[in-house]
Design an enzyme around this catalytic site. Structure first.
Site, PDB file in Angstrom:
ATOM      1  CG  ASP A  53      -1.871   1.141   1.298  1.00  0.00           C
ATOM      2  OD1 ASP A  53      -1.726   2.099   0.510  1.00  0.00           O
ATOM      3  OD2 ASP A  53      -2.782   1.103   2.149  1.00  0.00           O
ATOM      4  CB  VAL A  54       1.770   3.754  -2.616  1.00  0.00           C
ATOM      5  CG1 VAL A  54       2.315   2.797  -3.659  1.00  0.00           C
ATOM      6  CG2 VAL A  54       0.373   4.247  -2.965  1.00  0.00           C
ATOM      7  CG  ASN A  80      -2.904   4.036 -12.337  1.00  0.00           C
ATOM      8  OD1 ASN A  80      -3.710   4.725 -12.951  1.00  0.00           O
ATOM      9  ND2 ASN A  80      -3.218   2.848 -11.830  1.00  0.00           N
ATOM     10  CE1 TYR A 138     -16.845  22.606 -16.512  1.00  0.00           C
ATOM     11  CE2 TYR A 138     -16.979  20.278 -15.919  1.00  0.00           C
ATOM     12  CZ  TYR A 138     -17.561  21.410 -16.442  1.00  0.00           C
ATOM     13  OH  TYR A 138     -18.852  21.364 -16.884  1.00  0.00           O
ATOM     14  CE  LYS A 152      -5.568  11.671  -7.927  1.00  0.00           C
ATOM     15  NZ  LYS A 152      -4.506  10.688  -8.250  1.00  0.00           N
TER      16      LYS A 152
END
Length: 237
Positions: A53-54, A80, A138, A152
């Site tokens: 688990d990163v 990813n 957006y 993000k």
């Protein structure tokens, strides 16, 4: 003639976009280190699977160490792995925050730090590709996403910083910012509604994302780019 085999590390590689990227990079002739929380061993000698688990401290470094021990170099890292939790902002819990920040930010930070260290010792530099979302640029009342935008958005910002920081040392850093992609994350009953959120009138396909990342892989003059793969969402409606 250069016969050195390049090596790609791909996180979140057990299914969906990550699994497709493993295949795509193998088709390019790369060896691949695939990591995810649950991942079977591969029958392909050119694919090393590393479970982890990163979000957990030390896992990113362990993945990179395994890559170096097996293949001796890292040329590309595709960040990813990611978590998306959609809730009204005031409904988010501390556990939600820890989960999303853990994967989306800490997971990026630790494995990228170790991978870039390895790339600095590799002839030819390297390439880091992050996976973000167009919701950063957006915002949508149909897809409320404060924690996704928070984390993000950080990836978008650090993409540009790292691209400049390492430009003279041969390491490129880019990001693909996605619209809604048809994966197992979304139930089939939601497809019509989700398709309507894109000006092109459809959801993105996994191959749309793979082809965008392969473009960046094969574009040596592109760095610091936030490439929107979102059916026109970021252009407006």
């Amino acid at each position: 003639m250069n016969t050195v085999q390049k090596v790609a590390v791909i996180t979140g590689a057990s299914r969906g976009i990550g699994a497709a990227l493993v295949t795509a990079y193998r088709n390019l002739g790369y060896a691949v280190v695939a990591t995810a929380r649950s991942l079977d061993e591969s029958d392909d000698s050119g694919v090393l699977t590393v479970r982890g688990d990163v979000a957990e401290r030390g896992v990113g470094a362990r993945v990179v160490d395994a890559a170096m021990a097996r293949f001796g170099r890292i040329d590309t890292l595709v960040n990813n792995a990611g978590i998306f939790i959609s809730k009204p902002f005031t409904d988010y819990t501390d556990e939600d925050f820890d989960a999303v920040v853990g994967v989306n930010l800490r997971g990026f930070f630790e494995i990228s730090r170790s991978a870039v260290t390895a790339m600095l010792d590799t002839d030819g530099g390297g390439h880091v590709v992050n996976v973000s979302t167009s919701l950063v640029d957006y915002a949508s009342s149909q897809l409320i996403s404060a924690l996704a935008s928070l984390t993000k958005g950080g990836l978008n910002a650090v993409t540009k910083e790292l691209a400049i920081e390492y430009a003279t040392r041969g390491i490129r850093v880019n990001t693909v910012a996605l619209g809604v992609i048809r994966t197992s994350m979304h139930p089939a009953a939601s497809y019509e509604t989700l398709s309507a959120t894109h000006p092109l009138g459809r959801m993105g396909e996994i191959d749309d994302v793979v082809q965008a990342i392969l473009y960046l892989e094969n574009a040596p003059f592109v760095t610091g780019e936030i490439l929107h793969v979102d059916g026109g969402q970021s252009a407006g409606r």
